[in-house]
Design a protein around this motif. Sequence first.
Motif: not given
Length: 643
Positions: A500-506
């Motif tokens: 999620x850090x890489x994709x910037x998803x919640x």
Amino acid sequence: MHTARPRFSIISRLARRPRTADIQNTSENTAGLSYWSSGRIPAFFFLAIISLLFPRTGLALGGEDSLHSPILFFTLMTLMLLVGVGLVVWVLYYIDSSSFRKLHAALANMPLAVVIVRKKDGVLLYANRGSQELLGVRELDGCYLYPDEISSQMMFDFLRPFSFYRGFRNVSEELQFTRGRLMKFQVSGQPVRFKWQASWLLFIVKPQESQAADVRLEQEQRIFQQVLNSLSELVYYQDKSGLVMGTNKAFDRFWHGRFEEGVMEGDDSFSCHNSIHSWTTAPDGSSRLLETNKTMLIGDNGEAIGTLNISHDVTDWHEMQENLKQEIEKREITEQALAQRKNLFDTIMNASKDPIGLYNEHGVYVGCNEPFARSLGFRREELLGKNAAELMDEERWQLFWETDQQVMRDGVTVKMDDYVILDDDTPIWYEVVKSPYKDPTDGTVGVLIMARDVTERKMAEQQLADAIMELQELSFVDSLTKVANRRSFDEQLRKLWHTHIREQKPLTMIFCDIDNFKAFNDNYGHQQGDFALREVAQVFQTVVKRETDEVARYGGEEFAFLLPNTDMKGGKVIAEKVHRHLAEKGILHHYSDVAEQLTVSLGIATVMPRPFQDYGDLIEMADIALYRAKAAGRNCTMSMSDQ
């Protein structure tokens, strides 16, 4: 007694009114001429006609003597007859003109050639546009003229034999035009009256057969020439006198500038359907051997109309024949050596208990032993000569053929495992080795297959793998509730955090605590408490639908939900479903200070992970939210977010 009133008194008075004294004294004939020339005759006739039509209307139009005048009576009757005839003629003329206008509109747009010819002398009275285009009829100042080749007398002579009352249909006629052009027609006619004259209405068409035949002949000639041009052989054809009538492009290219050299002279020793060989020089200067075949062309009447000459370049064939002679000599020696090798190969294959097979580059089996054939469900005699693609299902053949292509293309040896079920339902694992094979006689490549039975080893490996999988399952699954344990939850959280850090998803996490569970255990017993934990875990698994979502027993009566790619709104939807489904489950808890049934408190936390952030922050936020839910009276949901 009353005296009879004289009739025609008005006419007498009208006749007397304009006359002078001198005119009254003139003779009766002179007075009558003056009356007719005075311009009053229309009024006289009008009044006379009215008097005749209405004799008893009480109008007195003249004296009694005038009634018995034969001249006046004859004049009136003649006038009425002329007027009636004029009206009839005018009506007929109007009807004829109207019908011809309609007929003209139809004939002018008709695609056929249509003409109207006067019956008595063959004069052309009308011609539409189609006849002008087909026959060359001209229109000049409203008159229609035949072309120079046709005269009125010719048309009259043509129409004279036909019955004017019955008409005729599809009569063939030929017309010789200038420059020797002969045109055929088909004529149909029917009698009509045109402008009060007996006439013929003629329909003239040009038969399509001859035109279609000409077009078909032209197409056939064009196709014939295209066929000749598509041939790589040198082709030309002559008439009976030896004159060249045509050639193809290959002939023109090869004999460019040497046309006479390419055409064979008459030779009595050369008969048709035979061939001769001759050496010549090609345009590039190389020596070429030509094989020429001469064929007689026969016409429809069976007579010879010419010859067809076809030359083949057989230089390569000649050289191949020479090489073939040498190759045959070498092959005889090679075949002797191969026979010895084949005997040795057959001996080795028949002595081996392991399957051995050989198929060529097309997948056709060219050699095998009985164990190999039995592994495919055949006998050795049945398998030889068959294609492997026909014996295997498509998916398995595609897998095998890919490795076979690699073996033949790169010349490498490939190892692979194959699972086979024999006809007696015995499962066997084979370790297959595929090696490249090259036929020394013709250089074709193939694949040599050698297999070894490794079923026992495979079964041992499978048992070991099953044991490892079982241990792994035990290490990541809670033994009581059959959901993920704390270790599995932490491992999954660590992986999802970096993703999620890489994709910037919640990323959303829910902490769950069963309300007053200690009182449940104390009053109902630990066995009933374990049952309640399993029921609650089952409810949680029915709520979570996605494969990426995870439910874990975090410890004791605490559970945790991990929801990737989910915002706060999605987390609240899951929380609402947890409360609703658990209420529907209806697990009784009379010792709870919240409700008569088992309830839970939920804490939701949602973050958008950042590179410098630790996933411990998400756990802490969810723990705080759960604490707030408990403080708010339990059986509710509280949430926290970093946004």
